[in-house]
Design an enzyme around this catalytic site. Structure first.
Site, PDB file in Angstrom:
ATOM      1  CB  SER A  99      -0.948   0.037   1.357  1.00 48.63           C
ATOM      2  OG  SER A  99      -2.128   1.047   1.206  1.00 48.63           O
ATOM      3  CG  ASP A 242      -2.801   4.152  -1.265  1.00 46.29           C
ATOM      4  OD1 ASP A 242      -3.369   3.819  -2.292  1.00 46.29           O
ATOM      5  OD2 ASP A 242      -2.587   3.529  -0.397  1.00 46.29           O
ATOM      6  CG  ASP A 244      -3.044  -0.503  -2.410  1.00 47.76           C
ATOM      7  OD1 ASP A 244      -2.871   0.530  -2.110  1.00 47.76           O
ATOM      8  OD2 ASP A 244      -3.463  -1.397  -1.575  1.00 47.76           O
ATOM      9  CG  ASP A 246      -6.081   0.875  -0.476  1.00 48.06           C
ATOM     10  OD1 ASP A 246      -5.346   1.785  -0.527  1.00 48.06           O
ATOM     11  OD2 ASP A 246      -6.116   0.035   0.282  1.00 48.06           O
TER      12      ASP A 246
END
EC number: 5.4.2.10
Length: 446
Positions: A99, A242, A244, A246
């Site tokens: 992440s 960010d 990833d 999400d």
């Protein structure tokens, strides 16, 4: 053996998360999912970290060794894995990502066949299988029973269509000038495509991943570059994802970062005004500002508070029948469109709210004042049970007796203590925070 933290398995690549441990985790997860298999297919995606290739290959080795057929789709956002797992009728989905963490960290997140993150009971079962060497050995297949793996590159179109369908059909982004920071991460290709196809004039920054620049001085955790670019090109709005994708951070036309709680409040009102808020409820976390709760109460929307982590926000949403929730950090869940936080859905819903308001982003999204709140992420050397630290409860009682709200917790993924204080007196707040930091440095080796 404890493998899972607050958001899957995470650690330094090559140290805690090695090729060997990833292969073992592939074996254990494969054994777990095969017990309830429907299609014998597992979907695997990743972000843009260099270590993703090592972990992916090891993980796939474990999965195919127990007989699973694996579909590898390369760099894609975490929410895309959640969506495509269900859409492609897979038994499970796996995302390789840490992440917002630095490039040398990595992680593995699991989704069930419906696209939801695994609950703690499932995680404990996988951990038990992981520790059972005899079971891991006995479960491996041979000959024609060994699974196959294949790479598919054209699934990105399914996700793009899905995200575009979350944007109200009567609205258009034509005439909107925006800056998009993809954090050199998983959405570096898909995000610009979506906004451009909806008509926006898009200026993209940090869209050239090289394996080690993911989240580096950019993206949702460090939006300074986005703020500067918004001002430079005179954009109407800026969005930072960010690694990833999400999580979402919004910057208004002045280059100011929109507070996450204000964004939650604005989007809850957007859903209410468009008659798409299923119940007069929104879910946030214990970290959210009291002013958000009071603002929503005036609009007859009840704010429920979950533990920290989008997984816990979603669990409470499902339990209470709410279709919107989020964290002030930028994880926002619109359950009509996504099974987890999706930065792209969140950005489009934010644009819908701003367009319908007829105002500039700075005015539309700044709809209530926050109480002073300070958060410090304190690096520490050890984690002790907080209540067992001498003087801890006395300090917390003293803080609360002065009218301040406190929340002290350890990070689930890093050696850090998160200290949150909130109250109406900003000067006194600073003094109490200094005292807290000194106390925890002395007791936890900060």
């Amino acid at each position: 053996m404890k493998l899972f933290g607050t958001d899957g398995v995470r650690g330094k690549a090559g140290e805690k998360l090695t090729a060997f441990s990833a292969m073992k985790l592939g074996l254990a997860a494969g054994i777990y999912f095969r017990k309830q298999s429907k299609t014998n297919k597992i979907l695997v995606g990743k972000d843009t970290r260099r270590s993703g290739y090592m972990i992916e290959n090891a993980l796939v080795s474990g999965l195919t060794a127990v007989g699973y057929n694996v579909i590898q789709i390369g760099p894609m956002p975490t929410p895309a894995i959640a969506y495509l797992t269900e859409d492609m009728r897979c038994d499970a989905g796996i995302m390789i990502s840490a992440s917002h963490n630095p490039f040398d960290d990595n992680g593995i997140k699991f989704f069930n066949r419906f696209g939801f993150k695994l609950d703690e009971e499932a995680e404990r079962e996988i951990e038990a299988i992981y520790a059972d060497e005899a079971l891991l050995e006995a479960s491996q297949k041979s000959g024609k029973e060994i699974g196959a793996s294949k790479r598919i590159d054209d699934v990105v179109g399914r996700y793009i269509v899905h995200i575009k369908n979350s944007f109200p059909k009567e609205l258009s982004l034509h005439g909107v000038r925006m800056v998009l920071d993809t954090a050199n991460g998983a959405a570096y290709k898909v995000a610009p495509t979506i906004f451009s196809e909806l008509g926006a004039e898009v200026f993209v920054i940090n869209d050239a991943p090289n394996g080690h620049n993911i989240n580096e001085s950019c993206g949702a955790t460090q939006p300074l570059m986005l703020s500067e670019e918004v001002k430079r090109v005179r954009a109407d709005i800026g969005f930072a994802l960010d690694g990833d994708a999400d999580r979402l951070v919004v910057v208004d036309e002045r280059g100011e970062v929109v507070d996450g709680d204000k964004l939650i409040g604005a989007l809850a009102m957007h859903l209410k005004n468009s008659h798409t808020l299923e119940k007069p409820l929104a879910v946030a976390t214990v970290m959210s500002n009291l002013a958000l709760e009071e603002f929503l109460a005036k609009a007859k929307i009840k704010l429920l508070r979950a533990g920290v982590g989008d997984k816990y926000v979603l669990e409470m949403m499902q339990k209470e029948g709410a279709n919107f929730g989020g964290e002030q950090s930028g994880h926002l869940i619109f359950s009509d469109f996504a099974k987890t936080g999706d930065g792209l859905v969140s950005a489009l819903q934010t644009m819908a709210f701003v367009l319908r308001s007829g105002e500039r982003a700075s005015r539309a999204l700044n709809i209530f004042d926050l109480y002073p709140q300070k958060l410090v992420n304190l690096p520490i050397k050890q984690k002790k049970e907080l209540k067992e630290i001498e003087g801890f409860e006395a300090l917390m009682s003293e803080i609360e007796s002065q009218g301040f709200r406190q929340l002290i917790r350890y990070s689930g993924t890093e050696n850090k203590l998160r200290i949150l204080l909130e109250g109406k007196d900003g000067r006194a707040l600073e003094k109490w925070m200094e005292r807290c930091v000194e106390f925890f440095k002395a007791t936890l080796g900060g």
